[in-house]
Design an enzyme around this catalytic site. Structure first.
Site, PDB file in Angstrom:
ATOM      1  N   ARG A 157     -16.108  38.560  74.815  1.00  0.00           N
ATOM      2  CA  ARG A 157     -15.508  38.208  73.708  1.00  0.00           C
ATOM      3  C   ARG A 157     -15.285  39.767  72.937  1.00  0.00           C
ATOM      4  NH1 ARG A 157     -18.703  33.659  70.507  1.00  0.00           N
ATOM      5  NH2 ARG A 157     -17.759  34.245  68.484  1.00  0.00           N
ATOM      6  N   LYS A 182      -9.383  31.378  71.356  1.00  0.00           N
ATOM      7  CA  LYS A 182     -10.343  31.858  71.055  1.00  0.00           C
ATOM      8  C   LYS A 182     -11.741  31.090  71.948  1.00  0.00           C
ATOM      9  CE  LYS A 182     -14.165  33.088  68.768  1.00  0.00           C
ATOM     10  NZ  LYS A 182     -14.320  33.803  67.399  1.00  0.00           N
ATOM     11  N   HIS A 233      -8.926  38.873  54.387  1.00  0.00           N
ATOM     12  CA  HIS A 233      -9.670  39.344  55.830  1.00  0.00           C
ATOM     13  C   HIS A 233      -8.290  39.609  56.453  1.00  0.00           C
ATOM     14  CE1 HIS A 233     -12.052  39.532  59.446  1.00  0.00           C
ATOM     15  NE2 HIS A 233     -11.192  38.821  60.482  1.00  0.00           N
ATOM     16  N   ASN A 268     -11.820  41.332  68.276  1.00  0.00           N
ATOM     17  CA  ASN A 268     -11.869  42.211  67.759  1.00  0.00           C
ATOM     18  C   ASN A 268     -11.175  43.308  67.371  1.00  0.00           C
ATOM     19  OD1 ASN A 268     -14.749  41.950  66.515  1.00  0.00           O
ATOM     20  ND2 ASN A 268     -15.869  42.658  68.113  1.00  0.00           N
ATOM     21  N   GLU A 319     -21.594  37.340  73.679  1.00  0.00           N
ATOM     22  CA  GLU A 319     -20.700  38.831  72.813  1.00  0.00           C
ATOM     23  C   GLU A 319     -21.198  40.152  73.605  1.00  0.00           C
ATOM     24  OE1 GLU A 319     -17.767  40.669  69.564  1.00  0.00           O
ATOM     25  OE2 GLU A 319     -20.101  39.583  68.840  1.00  0.00           O
ATOM     26  N   GLU A 363      -5.035  36.336  62.606  1.00  0.00           N
ATOM     27  CA  GLU A 363      -5.649  35.712  63.384  1.00  0.00           C
ATOM     28  C   GLU A 363      -4.651  35.344  64.180  1.00  0.00           C
ATOM     29  OE1 GLU A 363      -9.287  36.763  64.244  1.00  0.00           O
ATOM     30  OE2 GLU A 363      -9.755  37.351  62.394  1.00  0.00           O
ATOM     31  N   LYS A 370     -20.892  31.567  66.454  1.00  0.00           N
ATOM     32  CA  LYS A 370     -21.848  32.470  65.219  1.00  0.00           C
ATOM     33  C   LYS A 370     -21.485  31.605  64.198  1.00  0.00           C
ATOM     34  CE  LYS A 370     -19.529  36.710  67.058  1.00  0.00           C
ATOM     35  NZ  LYS A 370     -18.270  38.124  66.939  1.00  0.00           N
ATOM     36  N   HIS A 403     -12.484  45.988  59.339  1.00  0.00           N
ATOM     37  CA  HIS A 403     -13.085  45.377  58.168  1.00  0.00           C
ATOM     38  C   HIS A 403     -13.683  47.502  57.388  1.00  0.00           C
ATOM     39  CE1 HIS A 403     -15.139  43.246  61.644  1.00  0.00           C
ATOM     40  NE2 HIS A 403     -14.961  42.090  60.667  1.00  0.00           N
ATOM     41  N   HIS A 412     -10.353  45.286  64.327  1.00  0.00           N
ATOM     42  CA  HIS A 412     -11.030  44.702  63.102  1.00  0.00           C
ATOM     43  C   HIS A 412     -12.204  46.241  62.706  1.00  0.00           C
ATOM     44  CE1 HIS A 412      -9.754  40.848  64.144  1.00  0.00           C
ATOM     45  NE2 HIS A 412     -11.196  40.360  63.252  1.00  0.00           N
ATOM     46  N   ARG A 443     -35.997  24.656  64.086  1.00  0.00           N
ATOM     47  CA  ARG A 443     -35.024  25.383  64.784  1.00  0.00           C
ATOM     48  C   ARG A 443     -34.181  24.970  66.409  1.00  0.00           C
ATOM     49  NH1 ARG A 443     -40.761  25.386  66.153  1.00  0.00           N
ATOM     50  NH2 ARG A 443     -41.318  27.011  65.513  1.00  0.00           N
TER      51      ARG A 443
HETATM   52  N1  GLY Z   1     -14.197  36.256  65.533  1.00  0.00           N
HETATM   53  C1  GLY Z   1     -15.105  36.921  66.474  1.00  0.00           C
HETATM   54  C2  GLY Z   1     -15.654  36.601  67.493  1.00  0.00           C
HETATM   55  O1  GLY Z   1     -16.083  34.761  66.447  1.00  0.00           O
HETATM   56  O2  GLY Z   1     -16.084  36.814  68.327  1.00  0.00           O
END
Ligand code: GLY
Length: 355
Positions: A235, A221, A258, A239, A231, A179, A137, A246, A242, A115
Site C-alpha cells: 500500500r 487503488k 493536495h 504514496n 498498509e 492522483e 482509511k 506532504h 507524497h 465500535r
Molecule cells: N491515500 C493513500 C492510501 O489510501 O493508502
C-alpha cells in the site's frame, strides 16, 4: 454502471455511474436509520436523498464544515451527539457525502460509534473517488498533525456519481487528476496514454474515455488495498510523490490543493528515480508533460526552501532511522520503496525541480 471490486476480508464494490448517489438506499442493509454527513455544498443532494428514502429509512442530516475543518474532534463529537440522541444502533448506517476530508470524518464516526457501524461513502471530488474513499482509511487531525487519530474501517460500498463529478470546477478536477496520473505512473500506463490522447475527454467523467480513466485509477487503488488493507507493505506505493508533496502542503500551511503539491512531489520522485534507479529521461519528461502541460499543475518549487522541506520530510512517518524513504520507479508501473541516505542525491533531484 461500472463496478470495481475491492476483495479480501474487507471487500466491497465501488460503483461508478450517473446518478449513483441516489441509489444509496440499496446499500443500507435494512438500516432503520442513517446519518448522512455532508459538506455545505452538498446540502441539496443530501435533502434529495433524504426525500427519496422517506418512509423506508429515517435519514438524519449532519452538515459539517468544508475541507480540513471537518476533521476536528469537535465535529466528530457533533456527529456522535446526533447518533446518541437518536438511539442509533449497530444495525444503522453512516453515509459520508463530500470530498476526502468529509468522508474521512464520516468514516471515523462510523468506525467509532458502537465500535463500528455500516458505512457508505459517496465521494464528490475526483480525489475522493480515486483515492480517499477507497481503502477504508478514516481519521481526524489533532493540533500535533494530520490523520494522527483514526482507524481502518472499510466501507460497505463506494458510490461515485459521475453527475456530481461533472459539476466540479475545472481547477478542482485537474488537481484531482494528479492522483489519477499517479495511478498511471505507478501501475497502469494506459491511463497516461488516455490522458495524452485527449485531455479534454479524459477530464470529462460523462465521456467514455473519462469514465475509463476513472475506472482504471479506482482499479489501481482497489487492487493495492485488496492486497494490503492496513498498509503493511504494498500500500505504501500509493504514496508516490507524497513525501515531498506532504512537506510542500505543510510549507504552504495546507492552503494548496493536495494534487498541486503531489504533482511537484511526483516530478521530484521521478528525478530521484532517474538518478538512483535508472528511470529513463523519457519517463521523467512524461511526468512534466502530463502534470505540467496537460493538467496545468505546478512541477517546480522555489529553490531556497530545500532545508526546511528536508526537515519536514525527516518528521514524515515513513522516515526510518537516518535515511528518508521514497516511493521511486524503476520504470513506469514498476514502483519500489527505497531508503535514500545520501542527502546530496536528494538535493540534486530537488535542484532539477527548483524554479
Ligand atoms: N491515500 C493513500 C492510501 O489510501 O493508502
Amino acid at each position: 454502471m461500472t463496478t470495481v471490486s475491492v476483495t479480501g476480508d474487507n471487500g466491497y464494490d465501488v460503483q461508478v455511474a450517473s446518478g449513483a448517489s441516489l441509489r444509496v438506499g440499496e446499500y443500507l442493509g435494512g438500516a432503520a436509520q442513517a446519518l448522512l454527513i455532508h459538506q455545505p455544498v452538498m446540502a441539496g443532494r443530501a435533502a434529495e436523498i433524504r426525500e427519496l428514502l422517506a418512509g423506508t429509512v429515517n435519514v438524519l442530516l449532519a452538515e459539517i464544515p468544508d475541507g480540513e475543518d471537518a476533521k476536528r474532534v469537535e465535529v466528530a463529537a457533533f456527529c456522535w451527539g446526533i447518533l446518541g440522541q437518536s438511539d442509533f444502533t449497530r444495525s444503522d448506517a453512516v453515509v459520508g457525502l463530500g470530498g476526502g476530508a468529509a468522508t474521512d470524518l464520516a468514516g471515523f464516526v462510523a468506525a467509532t460509534w458502537l465500535r463500528g457501524v455500516r458505512f457508505i461513502t459517496i465521494p464528490t471530488t475526483v480525489l475522493g473517488a480515486v483515492d480517499a474513499s477507497v481503502g477504508g482509511k478514516t481519521g481526524i487531525n489533532t493540533a500535533e498533525g494530520k490523520n494522527l487519530v483514526g482507524s481502518f474501517h472499510a466501507p460497505h460500498a463506494v458510490l461515485v456519481d459521475t453527475d456530481i463529478l461533472a459539476e466540479l470546477p475545472e481547477t478542482e478536477a485537474r488537481a484531482g487528476f494528479a492522483e489519477i496520473a499517479k495511478a498511471g505512473f505507478i501501475a497502469d500506463p494506459v491511463i497516461l496514454d488516455l490522458i495524452e490522447k485527449d485531455i479534454t475527454e479524459a477530464l470529462d467523467p460523462t465521456t467514455e474515455v473519462g469514465l475509463e480513466v476513472l475506472r482504471r485509477a479506482i482499479q489501481v487503488k482497489a487492487t493495492v488495498v485488496s492486497q494490503d488493507f492496513t498498509e503493511q507493505g504494498v500500500r505504501e506505493i500509493l504514496n508516490y510523490g507524497h513525501t515531498l508533496g506532504h512537506a510542500i502542503e505543510h510549507a504552504e500551511r495546507y492552503r494548496w490543493r493536495h494534487g498541486a503539491a503531489i504533482s511537484i512531489g511526483m516530478v521530484f520522485a521521478a528525478e530521484l528515480s532517474r538518478m538512483t534507479r535508472g528511470l529513463s529521461d523519457a519517463a521523467v519528461d512524461r511526468h512534466r508533460h502530463i502534470l505540467g502541460e496537460l493538467l496545468g499543475l505546478p512541477v517546480s518549487y522555489p529553490g531556497g526552501r530545500w532545508e526546511s522541506l528536508l526537515a519536514t520530510m525527516r518528521r514524515d512517518k515513513k522516515a526510518r532511522g537516518a535515511a528518508l524513504r521514497f516511493v521511486l520507479l524503476d520504470d513506469l508501473a514498476r514502483p519500489t520503496v527505497t531508503a535514500v541516505a545520501d542527502e546530496s542525491l536528494l538535493f540534486a533531484a530537488y535542484s532539477e525541480i527548483a524554479g
